[in-house]
Design a protein around this motif. Structure first.
Motif, mmCIF file in Angstrom:
data_model
loop_
_atom_site.group_PDB
_atom_site.id
_atom_site.type_symbol
_atom_site.label_atom_id
_atom_site.label_comp_id
_atom_site.label_asym_id
_atom_site.label_seq_id
_atom_site.Cartn_x
_atom_site.Cartn_y
_atom_site.Cartn_z
ATOM 1 N N PRO A 1 0.797 -1.236 0.000
ATOM 2 C CA PRO A 1 0.000 0.000 0.000
ATOM 3 C C PRO A 1 0.829 1.285 0.000
ATOM 4 N N TYR A 2 2.089 1.213 0.370
ATOM 5 C CA TYR A 2 2.937 2.408 0.403
ATOM 6 C C TYR A 2 3.522 2.736 -0.975
ATOM 7 N N LEU A 3 3.348 1.852 -1.933
ATOM 8 C CA LEU A 3 3.965 1.989 -3.248
ATOM 9 C C LEU A 3 2.901 2.258 -4.307
ATOM 10 N N GLU A 4 3.177 3.200 -5.188
ATOM 11 C CA GLU A 4 2.214 3.562 -6.222
ATOM 12 C C GLU A 4 2.194 2.572 -7.377
ATOM 13 N N ASP A 5 3.303 1.875 -7.593
ATOM 14 C CA ASP A 5 3.390 1.017 -8.769
ATOM 15 C C ASP A 5 4.458 -0.043 -8.519
ATOM 16 N N VAL A 6 4.386 -1.118 -9.284
ATOM 17 C CA VAL A 6 5.433 -2.134 -9.320
ATOM 18 C C VAL A 6 5.914 -2.207 -10.759
ATOM 19 N N VAL A 7 7.150 -1.825 -10.982
ATOM 20 C CA VAL A 7 7.738 -1.801 -12.322
ATOM 21 C C VAL A 7 8.674 -2.994 -12.451
ATOM 22 N N SER A 8 8.336 -3.907 -13.353
ATOM 23 C CA SER A 8 9.107 -5.140 -13.517
ATOM 24 C C SER A 8 9.829 -5.142 -14.859
ATOM 25 N N VAL A 9 11.075 -5.613 -14.838
ATOM 26 C CA VAL A 9 11.836 -5.753 -16.079
ATOM 27 C C VAL A 9 11.230 -6.820 -16.984
ATOM 28 N N ASP A 10 10.351 -7.652 -16.425
ATOM 29 C CA ASP A 10 9.696 -8.699 -17.210
ATOM 30 C C ASP A 10 8.943 -8.111 -18.403
ATOM 31 N N ASP A 11 8.509 -6.860 -18.258
ATOM 32 C CA ASP A 11 7.814 -6.190 -19.370
ATOM 33 C C ASP A 11 8.713 -6.057 -20.597
ATOM 34 N N LEU A 12 10.032 -5.946 -20.363
ATOM 35 C CA LEU A 12 10.997 -5.773 -21.458
ATOM 36 C C LEU A 12 11.730 -7.054 -21.806
ATOM 37 N N ARG A 13 11.528 -8.107 -21.019
ATOM 38 C CA ARG A 13 12.157 -9.407 -21.235
ATOM 39 C C ARG A 13 13.686 -9.307 -21.251
ATOM 40 N N THR A 14 14.166 -8.569 -20.285
ATOM 41 C CA THR A 14 15.609 -8.490 -20.019
ATOM 42 C C THR A 14 15.760 -8.191 -18.538
ATOM 43 N N PHE A 15 16.978 -7.970 -18.080
ATOM 44 C CA PHE A 15 17.215 -7.793 -16.656
ATOM 45 C C PHE A 15 18.096 -6.576 -16.387
ATOM 46 N N LYS A 16 17.982 -6.030 -15.172
ATOM 47 C CA LYS A 16 19.004 -5.118 -14.709
ATOM 48 C C LYS A 16 20.351 -5.838 -14.822
ATOM 49 N N PRO A 17 21.436 -5.138 -15.161
ATOM 50 C CA PRO A 17 21.564 -3.690 -15.335
ATOM 51 C C PRO A 17 21.485 -3.210 -16.787
ATOM 52 N N ASP A 18 20.677 -3.834 -17.627
ATOM 53 C CA ASP A 18 20.466 -3.343 -18.990
ATOM 54 C C ASP A 18 19.976 -1.893 -18.916
ATOM 55 N N PRO A 19 20.629 -0.950 -19.643
ATOM 56 C CA PRO A 19 20.196 0.453 -19.575
ATOM 57 C C PRO A 19 18.723 0.650 -19.918
ATOM 58 N N ALA A 20 18.173 -0.232 -20.745
ATOM 59 C CA ALA A 20 16.783 -0.068 -21.166
ATOM 60 C C ALA A 20 15.814 -0.142 -19.988
ATOM 61 N N VAL A 21 16.148 -0.937 -18.972
ATOM 62 C CA VAL A 21 15.193 -1.091 -17.881
ATOM 63 C C VAL A 21 15.160 0.145 -16.994
ATOM 64 N N TYR A 22 16.285 0.840 -16.867
ATOM 65 C CA TYR A 22 16.301 2.068 -16.067
ATOM 66 C C TYR A 22 15.568 3.190 -16.806
#
Length: 232
Positions: free
Chosen positions: A140-161
């Motif tokens: 409840p303290y967080l407005e959103d959950v942003v997952s790299v799964d949407d881009l099908r890659t992982f941190k630290p790929d620059p695209a996810v940031y």
């Protein structure tokens, strides 16, 4: 009369190691592997991250839940702990019930009161992370959950940031990563974001890559104090 308006940011919180403690798995592991419990939890976590890094580089994506399962299989083989499938299943289920670090709720409350936009930003699968954070009482303290799964890659790929900043609706320079993982902080800085390193272990060493976090704290509740002390 001049108004003192505090500057607000989008804050993306890494989940594992920053909000919740994956090494707390050593406790349920104690009944299964005895004295190897701490080593098991640490190796499982290390391999989980390693597998995500390797898959990101190879562009052979499977989601983080799959990396976690495969890392569990590796760990029990490496430590010669032949766990039955029922125990493996219970351990994977426990990943949805990891405890938060003690100060997390108070820290999120304070940061939210400063009008920052708070989001989880994770390698994890969104549905799994929402369940984890809900079970921990902090969703409840967080407005959103942003997952790299949407881009099908992982941190630290620059695209996810960059994706985090877009989802937050803020410029990269007004978007912060908050993470206990030095590699994650470096990834965010390389992508033009600002970053806070939560140095939970005093012996932890930040990688000497000529990149520095914008702020270093030992606990999340120190971050609200740091923001409050910044010039407006």
């Amino acid at each position: 009369m001049e108004l003192n308006v505090e500057r607000t940011y989008a804050l993306g919180f890494d989940v594992y190691g920053t909000l919740v403690d994956p090494l707390a798995l050593a406790e349920p592991l104690q009944a299964l592997v005895g004295e190897q419990a701490v080593r098991f939890a640490e190796l499982w976590r290390t391999k989980q991250l390693e597998y995500s890094f390797r898959r990101g580089l190879m562009q052979r994506y499977v989601d983080f839940d799959a990396c976690t399962r495969q890392a569990l299989l590796y760990t029990q083989q490496a430590l010669r702990c032949d766990l039955p499938e029922s125990d493996q299943g219970r351990l994977l289920e426990t990943y949805l019930y990891l405890p938060t670090f003690p100060e997390v709720t108070a820290a999120l409350t304070a940061l939210k009161a400063q009008d920052h936009r708070l989001m989880a930003f994770t390698n994890g699968v969104e549905v799994s992370i929402r369940a984890l954070l809900s079970n921990a009482g902090v969703l409840p303290y967080l407005e959103d959950v942003v997952s790299v799964d949407d881009l099908r890659t992982f941190k630290p790929d620059p695209a996810v940031y960059a994706y985090l900043a877009r989802r937050a609706g803020h410029a990269p320079g007004d978007t912060w990563l908050v993470s206990s993982n030095a590699w994650d902080v470096i990834g965010a800085k390389a992508a033009g974001l600002r970053a806070a390193w939560v140095r939970r272990q005093p012996e932890a060493v930040f990688d000497p890559w000529d990149v520095e976090p914008d702020v270093v704290v030992s606990r999340l509740d120190e971050l609200a104090d740091w923001f409050a002390g910044q010039p407006t």
